[in-house]
Design a protein around this motif. Structure first.
Motif, PDB file in Angstrom:
ATOM      1  N   ASP A  13     -23.103 -45.762  40.106  1.00  0.00           N
ATOM      2  CA  ASP A  13     -23.499 -46.040  38.728  1.00  0.00           C
ATOM      3  C   ASP A  13     -24.901 -46.640  38.713  1.00  0.00           C
ATOM      4  O   ASP A  13     -25.463 -46.969  39.767  1.00  0.00           O
TER       5      ASP A  13
ATOM      6  N   GLY B  14     -23.318 -52.634  31.297  1.00  0.00           N
ATOM      7  CA  GLY B  14     -22.012 -52.168  31.772  1.00  0.00           C
ATOM      8  C   GLY B  14     -22.131 -50.894  32.588  1.00  0.00           C
ATOM      9  O   GLY B  14     -21.166 -50.462  33.208  1.00  0.00           O
TER      10      GLY B  14
ATOM     11  N   TYR C 276     -10.680 -49.803  43.179  1.00  0.00           N
ATOM     12  CA  TYR C 276     -12.118 -49.497  43.198  1.00  0.00           C
ATOM     13  C   TYR C 276     -12.768 -50.444  44.203  1.00  0.00           C
ATOM     14  O   TYR C 276     -12.621 -51.669  44.094  1.00  0.00           O
TER      15      TYR C 276
ATOM     16  N   ARG D 160      -9.099 -51.055  38.665  1.00  0.00           N
ATOM     17  CA  ARG D 160      -9.049 -49.957  37.673  1.00  0.00           C
ATOM     18  C   ARG D 160     -10.211 -49.016  37.950  1.00  0.00           C
ATOM     19  O   ARG D 160     -11.045 -49.285  38.804  1.00  0.00           O
TER      20      ARG D 160
ATOM     21  N   ASP E  58     -16.360 -47.785  35.085  1.00  0.00           N
ATOM     22  CA  ASP E  58     -16.910 -47.217  33.859  1.00  0.00           C
ATOM     23  C   ASP E  58     -18.423 -47.412  33.946  1.00  0.00           C
ATOM     24  O   ASP E  58     -18.883 -48.565  33.993  1.00  0.00           O
TER      25      ASP E  58
ATOM     26  N   GLU F  94     -18.269 -44.636  36.140  1.00  0.00           N
ATOM     27  CA  GLU F  94     -17.945 -43.756  37.271  1.00  0.00           C
ATOM     28  C   GLU F  94     -16.790 -42.811  36.940  1.00  0.00           C
ATOM     29  O   GLU F  94     -16.781 -41.650  37.370  1.00  0.00           O
TER      30      GLU F  94
HETATM   31  N1  GLY Z   1     -19.322 -49.574  36.933  1.00  0.00           N
HETATM   32  C1  GLY Z   1     -18.782 -50.751  37.500  1.00  0.00           C
HETATM   33  C2  GLY Z   1     -17.517 -51.207  36.904  1.00  0.00           C
HETATM   34  O1  GLY Z   1     -16.833 -50.469  36.230  1.00  0.00           O
HETATM   35  O2  GLY Z   1     -17.144 -52.352  37.123  1.00  0.00           O
END
Ligand code: GLY
Length: 414
Positions: A206, A220, A263, A281, A284, A286
């Motif tokens: 990301d 984010g 993750y 989880r 986001d 990704e």
């Molecule tokens: N992109 C990193 C996270 O979801 O924490």
């Protein structure tokens, strides 16, 4: 199957989209968003209302619940659903401590022999100051608990360190992990897990900074690519044998089986790859990129994990690559305005052209789709290679308009 997905962001829209591609499942979301509403029934229950969500899943007769964000998992939604007899593809509160407490994760990694930077836990600013000895460039400070992405500090001098300590110890109280700073490129590895088994998804990356060239404040996430470029061969096998399996085995040994997505945020340090953090989880954004490459019946695989009988035979990874570019509101991650009409999504592409527009911060107002958050859309494209995926994604981004739309122009290039 009747499946309830919890959450309202781009990650949850990507989960719903992946579930809708295989198995003919009946999909529900709580609270969902206007994009998810195209493929599932949305119910007005907040993602942190554990009692309300368990009640909703019972009323629906859900066969499976898939929580997207970390907060309900750390608060014990998987345990509450288990007590109600509903399978949950998400870890118990005990396992979600891997994200809920940085120190828990550090200790568990030490017990499991997983490579990570050495660290210590402190409950006073004075303790941190003494241990760091003023050489801030060598250290990272982390809030032990959930901090919505705002709990990690890399101070480069006394001024920045003092500001970080002020935030980490509001009113002089807090729990902070001080750990050695590692240098290298970061990569996100995610695995579908159940007990001691794991299906490792392809590596992704990301882009956390707001502006091109990795400048500006942390967000984010402004975009993601999959597979991440510049990854050493064999990293997925390494992650399975040196990270996921040892962690799952250690949790199993402690009597707490992990069932859900794990993750691992890795850093490719010159000393070798190491774990920076765990999340309980999907990442986001990704998830938007990685799930675009998942084929088969994701619902059946998730259910098998939730039941503790993992079966990954019905899923696979498509060849090629994917990219997700986040379109954000002007000002994000600081103050921004909402309520601006969004146009052009219908002509941005569809599954047949390999483009999906995931909604993150949108709402319906007087029959029009409008902006309703900092991160508004996650435009995602697939292709034979990363170049094609990025070209398709950026072409789709250029067809979409709303006042103040901002996006990074260099996703996948840094
Ligand atoms: N992109 C990193 C996270 O979801 O924490």
């Amino acid at each position: 199957m009747r499946i309830l997905v919890i959450g309202s962001g781009g990650r949850e829209h990507a989960i719903v989209h992946a579930l809708s591609r295989g198995g003919g499942h009946e999909l529900h979301a709580a609270p969902g968003n206007p994009g998810m509403a195209a493929t599932c029934d949305c119910h007005p229950v907040r993602a942190d209302d554990i009692e309300g969500l368990v009640g909703l899943s019972s009323r629906l007769g859900a066969d499976l619940v898939v929580p997207g964000p970390e907060a309900p998992l750390v608060a014990g939604i998987a345990d509450a659903l288990e007590a109600a007899g509903t399978p949950c593809f998400g870890p118990s509160a005990a396992c979600a401590m891997l994200e809920g407490s940085k120190w828990f994760a550090k200790e568990l990694m030490a017990a499991a022999g997983v490579p990570t930077a050495p660290g210590r836990l402190f409950s006073t600013p004075a303790g941190v100051l003494e241990a760091a000895g003023g050489s801030w460039g060598g250290w990272v400070l982390k809030d032990d608990g959930l901090a919505a992405g705002k709990g990690v500090f890399l101070p480069d001098g006394d001024g920045e360190a003092s500001e970080a300590l002020g935030r980490l110890f509001p009113g002089g109280r807090g729990r902070v992990v001080l750990e050695k700073r590692l240098h290298g490129r970061e990569v996100s590895m995610m695995a579908l897990c159940s007990g001691e088994e794991a299906f490792v998804l392809p590596p992704s990356r990301d882009h956390k900074r707001a502006f091109d060239g990795d400048r500006g404040p942390n967000t984010g996430g402004m975009g993601a690519v999959c597979p991440a470029p510049g990854i050493p061969e064999g990293l997925s096998d390494w992650a399975l044998s040196s990270v996921f399996r040892p962690v799952l085995e250690e949790l199993h040994r402690r009597g707490t089986d992990y069932r859900g997505v794990l993750y691992a945020g890795l850093i490719l340090a010159h000393e070798g790859p190491a774990v920076l953090e765990f999340n309980c989880r999907f990442g986001d954004p990704e998830a938007q990129a990685v799930l675009a490459l998942l084929e088969g019946d994701a619902g059946a695989a998730f259910l098998s994990c939730a039941r503790g009988n993992p079966d990954f035979s019905g899923i696979g990874i498509l060849p090629g690559a994917s990219a997700c570019v986040v379109m954000a509101s002007e000002g994000y991650p600081g103050a921004y305005r909402s309520g601006f009409r969004i146009d052009g999504i219908d002509s941005a592409g569809d599954d047949d052209t390999g483009v999906t527009v995931f909604h993150a911060g949108t709402a319906m107002s007087d029959g029009s789709l409008v902006t309703a958050g900092g991160r508004v859309l996650g435009v995602t494209g697939t292709g034979a290679g990363l170049g094609e995926a990025l070209a398709k994604t950026y072409a789709a981004v250029r067809t979409i308009t709303f006042r103040g739309a901002c996006w990074r122009k260099d996703i996948g290039a840094t």
